[in-house]
Scaffold this motif. Sequence first.
Motif, PDB file in Angstrom:
ATOM      1  N   GLY A   1      -6.172   3.235   5.169  1.00  0.00           N
ATOM      2  CA  GLY A   1      -6.571   1.974   4.712  1.00  0.00           C
ATOM      3  C   GLY A   1      -6.979   0.898   5.527  1.00  0.00           C
TER       4      GLY A   1
ATOM      5  N   SER B   1      -0.244  -3.833   4.413  1.00  0.00           N
ATOM      6  CA  SER B   1       0.568  -2.520   4.018  1.00  0.00           C
ATOM      7  C   SER B   1       1.546  -3.341   2.965  1.00  0.00           C
TER       8      SER B   1
ATOM      9  N   ARG C   1       0.213  -3.132  -0.851  1.00  0.00           N
ATOM     10  CA  ARG C   1       0.039  -1.796  -1.756  1.00  0.00           C
ATOM     11  C   ARG C   1       1.291  -1.692  -2.706  1.00  0.00           C
TER      12      ARG C   1
ATOM     13  N   THR D   1       1.789  -5.589  -6.109  1.00  0.00           N
ATOM     14  CA  THR D   1       0.684  -5.645  -6.878  1.00  0.00           C
ATOM     15  C   THR D   1       0.417  -6.757  -7.709  1.00  0.00           C
TER      16      THR D   1
END
Length: 367
Positions: A48, A117, A120, A123
Motif C-alpha cells: 500500500g 496504516s 486501514r 474505516t
Amino acid sequence: MSWTYNTPEGTPNDGPKLTAIATVFTVLSFLILVLRFYVRGVMIKAIGTDDYVLVITWIAACGFAVITILQSKWGLGLKFVEDMPLENIYNFGLLQYMGAPFYITSILGFKLSLLLSYLRFMTAGAVRTATIVVAVLCCLFHLSFLLVQLNLCQPVAKQWDPAIMDGQCIVAVPFYTSMASLTIVFDVAVMLLPFPVLLKSQIQARKKLVLLGLFALGVFITIIQIIRIQTIRNLANYLDSSGLIMWSTVENNLGIMVASVPTLAPLFKSFAEKSRSGYYKNTSDQAKAGSKYGMHSWRDGDGGSRSGVHNGSQSHSNKVSGGRTKGGLSPEDSQERIWAVGSSTITKKTDIIISRELRGGRGSDST
C-alpha cells in the motif's frame, strides 16, 4: 592516519563512533524494511501507500547517515573546537546544511506511514477524521520546519561559508528547541491515535497487548527527542552538534523499525505454524515407523507356526485356490523389485498363506 582530514594523528575524535552508529542503525532499518515488503508483497500481496512512503523514508534516513559519515571526515566528532582545521569549516558547514532536508523528510516519513496504516482499520468515525487531521498538520509542520531550516541565514550561503561577513542568521538554539518540542507533540499524537480503537476492538486480548506494546515502542522515539532537546540547549559551538546528529540518526531509523514491526505479524505467525507442523510431522513419522513393522506369527500350510517381520502397510486379502491366487500368480511369482542399483537387485518376498474354506460345517479342500 587521523580519522578527520587535516588533523594530526591521535586527535580526540568521536567520528568512528558516529560512523558505526549511523551504519548499524541504517542497515538494521533496511533489513526490517525488506522483511516488511516480503510480508506485504509476497505473503499477503497487499502493498500500500504506507509501504512506499516508508521506502522514501529509508532513502532519506540513508542519505542522512551518509552525510553524517562524510561530515565526520571534515570535523564532526572532534571533541575540542581548537582541533578543527580552518580549511575544513566550509565543507563541514555545507554537509550540515545538506543533511537537514534528509533528516526532516525521514522523521516525517515514518509518522506519515503509520498514520496511513491506521486508516486501514479506522474505516469511519471521529478517530479516522482525527487521523487525517493529524496527518495534514504533521505534513504542514515538517514542511515549515524544512523551509525555515534551509533559510536560517540571509544570504543562505552564510550557513556554510565563514567568509561571508554580511547578512544575519536566526538564533539556532531557540529555533531547534521549539521544533523539537513540537515534534514530540506529533510523536505522542501519532502513537496514541490507535489506542482507542485497539482497546475497543474484538481481537484477542493477547494480540491486543502485543499491538499496544509495539505501538508503545514509539515512546522511545519521544525519549530520544527529549535527549535531543537537552543536547540542543548545550550547544556552544558547531562541533557540539555531534551528539545531536547521533541521536537524530538513531531516531529516524528507529522510527522506520517501529512503523514496520506491526506489519510483520503474518511472518511470525507463519514461522510459528511451520514450527508446530514440523513438530507434529516428526512425531507422526516416528509413530508410523514404530507401527509399520511388527513381529507376527502365522501358521503355514503344514500347520506349523512361523514368525517374522510383517509390513504393516500392506494387506494381503486375496483368496487362493489350488496353491495359486485368483490373479493367476503362484507364491513364487509374488516378488516385487523395489530397488535396483547396477546389476544387483534387492527384492521383497511376500509369503502367501493357503487357507481352507469350510462347507456345510465340514472341512474340505477348496480345489
